[in-house]
Write a protein that holds these residues in place. Structure first.
Motif, PDB file in Angstrom:
ATOM      1  N   HIS A 189       5.698   5.144   1.898  1.00  0.00           N
ATOM      2  CA  HIS A 189       6.794   5.794   1.626  1.00  0.00           C
ATOM      3  C   HIS A 189       7.920   5.593   2.672  1.00  0.00           C
ATOM      4  O   HIS A 189       9.072   5.290   2.486  1.00  0.00           O
ATOM      5  CB  HIS A 189       6.775   6.901   1.096  1.00  0.00           C
ATOM      6  CG  HIS A 189       8.090   7.743   0.497  1.00  0.00           C
ATOM      7  ND1 HIS A 189       8.481   7.506  -0.739  1.00  0.00           N
ATOM      8  CD2 HIS A 189       8.991   8.704   1.273  1.00  0.00           C
ATOM      9  CE1 HIS A 189       9.750   8.103  -0.856  1.00  0.00           C
ATOM     10  NE2 HIS A 189      10.046   8.817   0.260  1.00  0.00           N
ATOM     11  N   GLY A 190       7.198   5.921   3.954  1.00  0.00           N
ATOM     12  CA  GLY A 190       8.316   6.078   4.876  1.00  0.00           C
ATOM     13  C   GLY A 190       8.771   4.819   5.453  1.00  0.00           C
ATOM     14  O   GLY A 190       9.919   4.303   5.814  1.00  0.00           O
ATOM     15  N   ILE A 191       7.925   3.736   5.232  1.00  0.00           N
ATOM     16  CA  ILE A 191       8.135   2.264   5.554  1.00  0.00           C
ATOM     17  C   ILE A 191       9.263   1.664   4.657  1.00  0.00           C
ATOM     18  O   ILE A 191      10.069   1.173   5.034  1.00  0.00           O
ATOM     19  CB  ILE A 191       6.979   1.359   5.499  1.00  0.00           C
ATOM     20  CG1 ILE A 191       6.084   1.678   6.708  1.00  0.00           C
ATOM     21  CG2 ILE A 191       7.238   0.064   5.398  1.00  0.00           C
ATOM     22  CD1 ILE A 191       4.759   0.852   6.578  1.00  0.00           C
ATOM     23  N   ASP A 192       9.176   2.108   3.435  1.00  0.00           N
ATOM     24  CA  ASP A 192       9.890   1.610   2.282  1.00  0.00           C
ATOM     25  C   ASP A 192      11.375   2.353   2.387  1.00  0.00           C
ATOM     26  O   ASP A 192      12.311   1.642   2.204  1.00  0.00           O
ATOM     27  CB  ASP A 192       9.401   1.937   0.765  1.00  0.00           C
ATOM     28  CG  ASP A 192      10.392   1.530  -0.374  1.00  0.00           C
ATOM     29  OD1 ASP A 192      10.621   0.312  -0.177  1.00  0.00           O
ATOM     30  OD2 ASP A 192      10.779   2.333  -1.345  1.00  0.00           O
ATOM     31  N   GLN A 193      11.310   3.672   2.848  1.00  0.00           N
ATOM     32  CA  GLN A 193      12.684   4.199   3.097  1.00  0.00           C
ATOM     33  C   GLN A 193      13.176   3.910   4.681  1.00  0.00           C
ATOM     34  O   GLN A 193      14.438   4.111   4.802  1.00  0.00           O
ATOM     35  CB  GLN A 193      12.363   5.636   3.192  1.00  0.00           C
ATOM     36  CG  GLN A 193      12.003   6.095   1.768  1.00  0.00           C
ATOM     37  CD  GLN A 193      13.019   6.183   0.652  1.00  0.00           C
ATOM     38  OE1 GLN A 193      14.015   6.462   0.887  1.00  0.00           O
ATOM     39  NE2 GLN A 193      12.685   5.583  -0.345  1.00  0.00           N
TER      40      GLN A 193
END
Length: 218
Positions: A96-100
């Motif tokens: 999720h952090g990578i996508d955000q």
């Protein structure tokens, strides 16, 4: 694919994360250290993960074109089952952090502490610097869950096949693919600690990723 859980000592659980991340599955690096994410999963603990997420927990959704497979059996020990769910949520949160593209994303900070949190932050920073997000299929299997001695928590270990997991350039949409090879297979070792204080979930405390894992290759 579950294996019998055995007690282990804390001394046998010295964790490091010195490997470098690659942005595409099965990359050329012999010690690829990339941890990726979640969308669709299989297996007992995965199916129960959403039900065990406390109200107010941060979002851990990931891109729809990322298919995460947890081919796990649910441990009979409730603590082991909860620790395994926590390990999966840590991986989801990292994706999720990578996508955000957010190294300070609240998701991984909710599901990790200490070195595991620093590891997640560094991974997100690397992907952000490269301008990549995640796509493809990422499979985790052959789990082992063991109680650590001396109240040190629970060791969660499993294999990973990232042969069909890829990085994708955010600006161009280009998928950075590569062929399956020994570097496509990794072993993960996470030390999970139980809920304490204001936390309501099992959290990753330390993580080790070992590349070119021959024992994980079919």
């Amino acid at each position: 694919m579950a294996r019998r859980a055995l007690p282990v000592t804390a001394a046998a659980f010295a964790m490091t994360a010195t490997l470098l991340l690659t942005a595409c599955g099965g990359g050329d690096g012999g010690s690829s250290d990339d941890i990726k994410g979640a969308d669709r999963e299989s297996g007992g603990p995965s199916a129960s993960a959403s039900a065990s997420t406390p109200a107010g927990a941060p979002d851990i959704s990931v891109p729809k074109d990322l298919d995460l497979v947890f081919d796990f059996d649910e441990p009979s020990d409730p603590k082991h089952a909860a620790a395994l769910v926590g390990a999966q949520n840590y991986i989801r949160a990292l994706d999720h952090g990578i996508d955000q593209q957010d190294p300070k994303d609240p998701a991984y900070r909710y599901y990790s502490l200490n070195q595991a949190a620093q590891y997640a932050k560094s991974q997100i920073e690397t992907w952000k610097k490269g301008g990549w997000t995640v796509t493809g299929t990422d499979k985790y299997y052959d789990e082992e869950v063991s109680t650590l001695s001396g109240g040190q928590g629970v060791l969660v270990k499993f294999c990973r096949n990232q042969a069909k997991f890829y990085g994708k350039e955010i600006k161009s949409g280009k998928v950075l693919s590569s062929e399956e090879n020994l570097a496509s297979y990794q072993t993960f070792r996470l030390r999970m600690i139980p809920p304490s204080g204001s936390s309501e979930v099992w959290r990753a405390f330390t993580i080790e990723v070992i590349g070119k894992a021959k024992e994980c290759r079919p």
